[in-house]
Design a protein around this motif. Sequence first.
Motif, short mmCIF file in Angstrom:
data_model
loop_
_atom_site.label_atom_id
_atom_site.label_comp_id
_atom_site.label_asym_id
_atom_site.label_seq_id
_atom_site.Cartn_x
_atom_site.Cartn_y
_atom_site.Cartn_z
N GLN B 33 46.88 48.32 57.10
CA GLN B 33 47.65 47.91 55.92
C GLN B 33 47.64 46.38 55.74
O GLN B 33 47.74 45.88 54.63
CB GLN B 33 49.07 48.41 56.19
N TYR B 34 47.56 45.65 56.87
CA TYR B 34 47.72 44.20 56.83
C TYR B 34 46.45 43.48 57.26
O TYR B 34 45.58 44.08 57.89
CB TYR B 34 48.86 43.77 57.77
N ASP B 35 46.41 42.17 56.97
CA ASP B 35 45.38 41.30 57.51
C ASP B 35 45.92 40.80 58.86
O ASP B 35 46.67 39.84 58.92
CB ASP B 35 45.14 40.15 56.53
N GLN B 36 45.53 41.48 59.92
CA GLN B 36 46.16 41.26 61.23
C GLN B 36 45.34 40.35 62.13
O GLN B 36 44.14 40.56 62.30
CB GLN B 36 46.37 42.62 61.91
N THR B 37 45.99 39.34 62.69
CA THR B 37 45.37 38.50 63.71
C THR B 37 46.14 38.68 65.02
O THR B 37 47.37 38.64 65.02
CB THR B 37 45.40 37.01 63.29
N ILE B 38 45.40 38.88 66.09
CA ILE B 38 46.03 39.01 67.41
C ILE B 38 45.53 37.87 68.30
O ILE B 38 44.32 37.68 68.47
CB ILE B 38 45.72 40.37 68.08
N LEU B 39 46.49 37.15 68.84
CA LEU B 39 46.17 35.96 69.63
C LEU B 39 46.34 36.28 71.12
O LEU B 39 47.42 36.70 71.54
CB LEU B 39 47.16 34.86 69.22
N ILE B 40 45.29 36.10 71.88
CA ILE B 40 45.44 36.17 73.34
C ILE B 40 45.94 34.80 73.76
O ILE B 40 45.21 33.81 73.75
CB ILE B 40 44.12 36.54 74.04
N ALA B 41 47.24 34.75 74.10
CA ALA B 41 47.94 33.46 74.25
C ALA B 41 47.80 32.93 75.67
O ALA B 41 48.73 32.98 76.46
CB ALA B 41 49.40 33.61 73.84
N ASP B 42 46.62 32.42 75.96
CA ASP B 42 46.41 31.88 77.31
C ASP B 42 47.14 30.54 77.49
O ASP B 42 47.71 30.27 78.55
CB ASP B 42 44.93 31.77 77.67
N LEU B 43 47.16 29.71 76.43
CA LEU B 43 47.89 28.43 76.55
C LEU B 43 49.36 28.71 76.83
O LEU B 43 49.98 28.07 77.68
CB LEU B 43 47.77 27.61 75.26
N GLN B 44 49.94 29.67 76.10
CA GLN B 44 51.35 29.97 76.33
C GLN B 44 51.56 30.57 77.72
O GLN B 44 52.54 30.28 78.40
CB GLN B 44 51.89 30.89 75.25
N GLY B 45 50.60 31.38 78.17
CA GLY B 45 50.69 31.94 79.51
C GLY B 45 50.72 30.85 80.58
O GLY B 45 51.37 30.99 81.62
N LEU B 46 50.04 29.74 80.29
CA LEU B 46 49.98 28.64 81.26
C LEU B 46 51.29 27.83 81.31
O LEU B 46 51.51 27.10 82.28
CB LEU B 46 48.83 27.69 80.91
N THR B 47 52.14 27.96 80.28
CA THR B 47 53.34 27.11 80.26
C THR B 47 54.25 27.36 81.47
O THR B 47 54.99 26.48 81.85
CB THR B 47 54.16 27.26 78.95
#
Lengths: 335, 335
Positions: B33-47
């Motif tokens: 239904q949507y224009d979906q983007t999924i981010l593998i958040a490695d930078l956030q994982g590193l915080t």
Amino acid sequence: MKTKILTGDRATGALHLGHYIGSLKSRVELQQQYDQTILIADLQGLTDNGHNPKKVSENILNVMADYLAVGIDPEITTICLQSAIPALSELTMYYSNIVTVSRLERNPTVKSEIKNKKFGESIPAGFLTYPISQAADITAFKANLVPVGDDQLPMIEQTNEIVRKFNSIVGEDILVECKALLSSVSRLPSVDGKTKMSKTLGNAITLGSSSKEITSAVKKMFTDPNHLRIEDPGQIEGNVVFTYLDAFHPDKAQVKGLKEHYQRGGLGDGQVKKILDICLQDLLEPIRTKRKELIDDRQYLIDVLKAGTEKANQEAEETLKTVKASLGLNIWTDR
Amino acid sequence: MKTKILTGDRATGALHLGHYIGSLKSRVELQQQYDQTILIADLQGLTDNGHNPKKVSENILNVMADYLAVGIDPEITTICLQSAIPALSELTMYYSNIVTVSRLERNPTVKSEIKNKKFGESIPAGFLTYPISQAADITAFKANLVPVGDDQLPMIEQTNEIVRKFNSIVGEDILVECKALLSSVSRLPSVDGKTKMSKTLGNAITLGSSSKEITSAVKKMFTDPNHLRIEDPGQIEGNVVFTYLDAFHPDKAQVKGLKEHYQRGGLGDGQVKKILDICLQDLLEPIRTKRKELIDDRQYLIDVLKAGTEKANQEAEETLKTVKASLGLNIWTDR
């Protein structure tokens, strides 16, 4: 391979005589001996100008013109723009995770700057963390030497802490420690003698000042307030005119003679000021002319800055690549 | 133009049933239904893993395999890697200057996470500031909708504050505000019922669990500790087996019947667990098989992630370009 040296200025205003004597002049000499990179630090300028970004962006080419006008040679010095080098922001993100908030709050330089800037409870996050961004700048270019005043020594220490911590985490010497190159010149006082010369406080002689502006600034200059009659002995301590003569007059023997004359009495402030005026006019006239030519050729300034930034980008990307590889983030190698 | 939706996961471990029911399942529906983007958040994982970066980097492809195994289709959903999108770090730098340290310290989500993670005095700077980085992610992709649990609502509010402040400073609607898409599913309890299912605490059934691991986890599952004899009435509140049946069993009527039987007595824990075991085996068997195939084809995972990241990079660079132009930092236009 030459020793790498990194230096730069926040792009928050045109540069002035304080910059000339404190850093620009020595950069013109250093570029012969070292592999010198000069960063126009617009990102850092924004850390306390987040609500007034034009103050920064509109000064980038002014600073560029100042550099070239004083004789920094873009053929041997790399002049580059911080915001146009993505790797600097990316490295800042990685280093942010190995520096604690309380360590930043203890940084003496940041502490005193926060006090001076009167942020109150509203310290921008980017301002508190700017030593991390500075560490990114220094390490991105693998700088061995960073010219600083002694008030900036804690920034060098913070950078080297990050370098050691990062290298110890990844188990490899990826980042390079740097050394401070301490400036021998103490900071130039403002015209009224009350503060240091500062582009923000409007108490400075900028490199583009007109002949009239120079004369008017010299006339207003703080001398010895107790030196009422010419025949009285005068004091040279705290006398801004003599501080400037010391800093800028090419004939040290003449300055020594003037000081002795002034101290024993018989030398008027007006006469000393006339000598300083001539000396500053001689210094600034060619710089002003060159600067005017450069400002009028905006496209040339842009081209030179762009070329330097491209070179800097290659170096910073190289460092980022090894940093990411050491963290295991080289999932694909060509980014 | 379809509504933009941004979602993602920190790459700190393989995904588990909690992720499946809390977000993955709905993403498989949302992508239609949507224009979906999924981010593998490695930078956030590193915080909060700055001292253990491999925990993050080694899980990137695990998470990627999880996504594809549950049916997220990279042809219609953009799956991308945070650390490979420089514009996200660059936007973070700009936003950092318009968010105060005290505002970050007051963010309720960050506050409670800092407490849970027991950082003590050693809060990484990157952890305190991660809401800024999250705002960069959301605004870079001009996301209109962000699926979150209600504990994450303060992050959405912080993002929209940054959007409004930035737009007001530059005097143009450059950034887009977002709305939370609240998840209707409450978080899945861990096997022992003591906490939420968490990849960090090792109390989870991951999507790649073997048949044996599933059976063993179900056997250990917390039920009603006072349900000592089969003929006794049992409690379903806090009974993890029934919570899982509610979440995963396709036949809601059958689950309703089981609950009634259990509550009036005569239904043993072993029997209910057997039903749950079959249901989880049915759910996970095809996911596990697909996941195994994907993990064995590392190059395919890399290629798909790289292609998605390239697309994401174009979008984020476009946003960064307008942001920089609004700040006057478009000194030359092609960066």
